[in-house]
Design a protein around this motif. Structure first.
Motif, mmCIF file in Angstrom:
data_model
loop_
_atom_site.group_PDB
_atom_site.id
_atom_site.type_symbol
_atom_site.label_atom_id
_atom_site.label_comp_id
_atom_site.label_asym_id
_atom_site.label_seq_id
_atom_site.Cartn_x
_atom_site.Cartn_y
_atom_site.Cartn_z
ATOM 1 N N ALA A 31 0.814 -1.220 0.000
ATOM 2 C CA ALA A 31 0.000 0.000 0.000
ATOM 3 C C ALA A 31 0.847 1.269 0.000
ATOM 4 N N GLY A 32 2.182 1.112 0.047
ATOM 5 C CA GLY A 32 3.064 2.269 0.035
ATOM 6 C C GLY A 32 3.020 3.075 1.321
ATOM 7 N N MET A 33 2.716 2.410 2.433
ATOM 8 C CA MET A 33 2.615 3.105 3.714
ATOM 9 C C MET A 33 3.931 3.001 4.479
ATOM 10 N N ASP A 34 4.432 4.133 4.887
ATOM 11 C CA ASP A 34 5.719 4.197 5.582
ATOM 12 C C ASP A 34 5.500 3.993 7.081
ATOM 13 N N VAL A 35 5.250 2.751 7.462
ATOM 14 C CA VAL A 35 5.015 2.384 8.854
ATOM 15 C C VAL A 35 5.978 1.258 9.220
ATOM 16 N N ARG A 36 6.671 1.427 10.304
ATOM 17 C CA ARG A 36 7.636 0.423 10.747
ATOM 18 C C ARG A 36 6.905 -0.835 11.218
ATOM 19 N N VAL A 37 7.413 -2.003 10.828
ATOM 20 C CA VAL A 37 6.827 -3.277 11.245
ATOM 21 C C VAL A 37 7.890 -4.104 11.959
ATOM 22 N N GLU A 38 7.570 -4.540 13.158
ATOM 23 C CA GLU A 38 8.443 -5.398 13.947
ATOM 24 C C GLU A 38 7.625 -6.587 14.435
ATOM 25 N N GLY A 39 8.214 -7.432 15.259
ATOM 26 C CA GLY A 39 7.487 -8.598 15.741
ATOM 27 C C GLY A 39 7.981 -9.062 17.089
ATOM 28 N N ILE A 40 7.077 -9.715 17.828
ATOM 29 C CA ILE A 40 7.457 -10.408 19.052
ATOM 30 C C ILE A 40 6.984 -11.854 18.937
ATOM 31 N N MET A 41 7.597 -12.708 19.726
ATOM 32 C CA MET A 41 7.233 -14.115 19.713
ATOM 33 C C MET A 41 5.770 -14.309 20.096
ATOM 34 N N HIS A 42 5.121 -15.238 19.430
ATOM 35 C CA HIS A 42 3.735 -15.553 19.775
ATOM 36 C C HIS A 42 3.712 -16.337 21.085
ATOM 37 N N PRO A 43 2.761 -16.023 21.980
ATOM 38 C CA PRO A 43 2.721 -16.704 23.276
ATOM 39 C C PRO A 43 2.026 -18.063 23.268
ATOM 40 N N SER A 44 1.725 -18.595 22.102
ATOM 41 C CA SER A 44 0.982 -19.850 22.005
ATOM 42 C C SER A 44 1.697 -21.008 22.691
ATOM 43 N N PRO A 45 0.951 -21.874 23.391
ATOM 44 C CA PRO A 45 1.560 -23.070 23.974
ATOM 45 C C PRO A 45 2.024 -24.072 22.918
ATOM 46 N N ARG A 46 1.617 -23.864 21.654
ATOM 47 C CA ARG A 46 2.131 -24.702 20.568
ATOM 48 C C ARG A 46 3.590 -24.380 20.264
ATOM 49 N N ASN A 47 4.044 -23.244 20.746
ATOM 50 C CA ASN A 47 5.415 -22.789 20.504
ATOM 51 C C ASN A 47 6.304 -23.236 21.668
ATOM 52 N N PRO A 48 7.197 -24.204 21.459
ATOM 53 C CA PRO A 48 8.037 -24.698 22.555
ATOM 54 C C PRO A 48 8.861 -23.599 23.218
ATOM 55 N N LEU A 49 9.332 -22.634 22.441
ATOM 56 C CA LEU A 49 10.133 -21.552 23.015
ATOM 57 C C LEU A 49 9.291 -20.676 23.944
ATOM 58 N N ALA A 50 8.030 -20.472 23.565
ATOM 59 C CA ALA A 50 7.146 -19.667 24.418
ATOM 60 C C ALA A 50 6.899 -20.355 25.756
ATOM 61 N N ASN A 51 6.874 -21.672 25.744
ATOM 62 C CA ASN A 51 6.637 -22.428 26.967
ATOM 63 C C ASN A 51 7.837 -22.398 27.916
ATOM 64 N N LYS A 52 8.965 -21.943 27.415
ATOM 65 C CA LYS A 52 10.170 -21.876 28.249
ATOM 66 C C LYS A 52 10.367 -20.501 28.889
ATOM 67 N N GLY A 53 9.422 -19.604 28.680
ATOM 68 C CA GLY A 53 9.534 -18.278 29.287
ATOM 69 C C GLY A 53 9.196 -17.164 28.327
ATOM 70 N N TRP A 54 7.952 -17.176 27.828
ATOM 71 C CA TRP A 54 7.555 -16.164 26.851
ATOM 72 C C TRP A 54 7.670 -14.759 27.420
ATOM 73 N N GLU A 55 7.312 -14.580 28.661
ATOM 74 C CA GLU A 55 7.280 -13.244 29.239
ATOM 75 C C GLU A 55 8.646 -12.568 29.189
ATOM 76 N N SER A 56 9.691 -13.290 29.551
ATOM 77 C CA SER A 56 11.032 -12.695 29.553
ATOM 78 C C SER A 56 11.498 -12.401 28.135
ATOM 79 N N VAL A 57 11.148 -13.264 27.187
ATOM 80 C CA VAL A 57 11.508 -13.035 25.781
ATOM 81 C C VAL A 57 10.783 -11.799 25.257
ATOM 82 N N ALA A 58 9.499 -11.681 25.578
ATOM 83 C CA ALA A 58 8.721 -10.535 25.109
ATOM 84 C C ALA A 58 9.241 -9.234 25.703
#
Length: 288
Positions: A233-260
């Motif tokens: 769309a030609g929009m100058d908006v910065r896009v970043e990401g954080i880990m998803h907190p889903s329990p399907r994500n093994p990394l999230a189950n090891k401490g999502w809060e500290s990673v986020a």
């Protein structure tokens, strides 16, 4: 139940259904929340024209049957001056599907966000995925983790929503004949792209209406889709990401809060959520 090639629409009268939803919405003086709700109503109208084949057999849209609680969320918390948009992909079966609120784990929605309103039911429900709304007793781990983090950091919702809002790219939840939750990447490719094309347009409209400077995808799929949509769309908006907190994500189950928290610090926005109020000790959120 879907017959394999069309979305469930109850009595089939799409116009009447759309009018009933629209009539529920009386615009408030707050222009930002009004525009945001209008964008969602317009997206709903377009989504009703889609059909889905296998593996999809059931489609729920909480922006229809849970419009009251969703409207409460938007009118209460969507406001001018919010620079950051946290973006999920689509509802979870025990989160937004029940409450109409993104990452809407019931305890967080009722006890912290203080959302009220009636929640109806979709026209066709899978017997294993019934909607009980704010009375739902099953916790959604992703939502408990997401809102639980900001409850700890901010103390009160106002401290979070002063700078941020939370939204889902797609309002629909999909299920197989067995009741398995299907994410958009699991849909038929042609149907998926048509769905996400409409959602991308609505996202760009929402970003423009909110005036956010950064979209933070919750999970890699939401991040990548937001980046693609805004760039197209030609929009100058910065896009970043954080880990998803889903329990399907093994990394999230090891401490999502500290990673986020580490990611928020890296993005330079963790200090926005400093808790200047007395921490609440009740209703501890589920973390696994």
């Amino acid at each position: 139940m879907l017959n394999g090639n069309e979305m469930s629409r109850g009595d089939g009268n799409e116009q009447d259904s759309n009018e009933r939803v629209a009539l529920k919405w009386t615009p408030e003086p707050k222009a930002t929340s009004c525009r945001f709700l209008q964008i969602e109503l317009e997206l709903n109208a377009h989504l009703r024209g889609l059909s889905f084949g296998e593996p999809v057999r059931y489609v729920y849209n909480p922006l229809e049957y849970a419009w009251d609680t969703h409207r409460c969320y938007v009118e209460k918390y969507c406001q001018a001056g919010q620079s950051y948009l946290f973006l999920g992909m689509n509802p979870g079966p025990f989160g937004m599907a029940q409450t109409g609120v993104p990452f809407g784990e019931v305890k967080s929605v009722v006890n912290w966000l203080k959302i009220t309103g009636a929640v109806g039911r979709p026209d066709n429900e899978h017997p294993k995925r019934c909607i009980s709304g704010l009375a739902c007793t099953q916790s959604e781990v992703s939502g408990a983790r997401f809102w639980g983090l900001f409850r700890k950091l901010c103390g009160e919702p106002a401290a979070f929503f002063r700078h941020c809002f939370v939204h889902n790219l797609c309002p629909l939840i999909f299920m197989s004949s067995a009741g398995k939750n299907l994410t958009p990447p699991e849909l038929n490719a042609r149907e998926r792209e048509e769905l996400l094309r409409l959602c991308d347009i609505a996202l760009c409209q929402a970003v423009e209406a909110l005036g956010v400077s950064m979209v933070i995808g919750v999970g890699r799929v939401a991040e990548q889709r937001a980046r693609r949509a805004l760039a197209t769309a030609g929009m100058d908006v910065r896009v970043e990401g954080i880990m998803h907190p889903s329990p399907r994500n093994p990394l999230a189950n090891k401490g999502w809060e500290s990673v986020a928290k580490a990611k928020l610090a890296e993005l330079g926005i963790l200090s926005l959520f400093s808790n200047n109020t007395r921490p609440e000790s009740s209703d501890t959120q589920e973390t696994s």
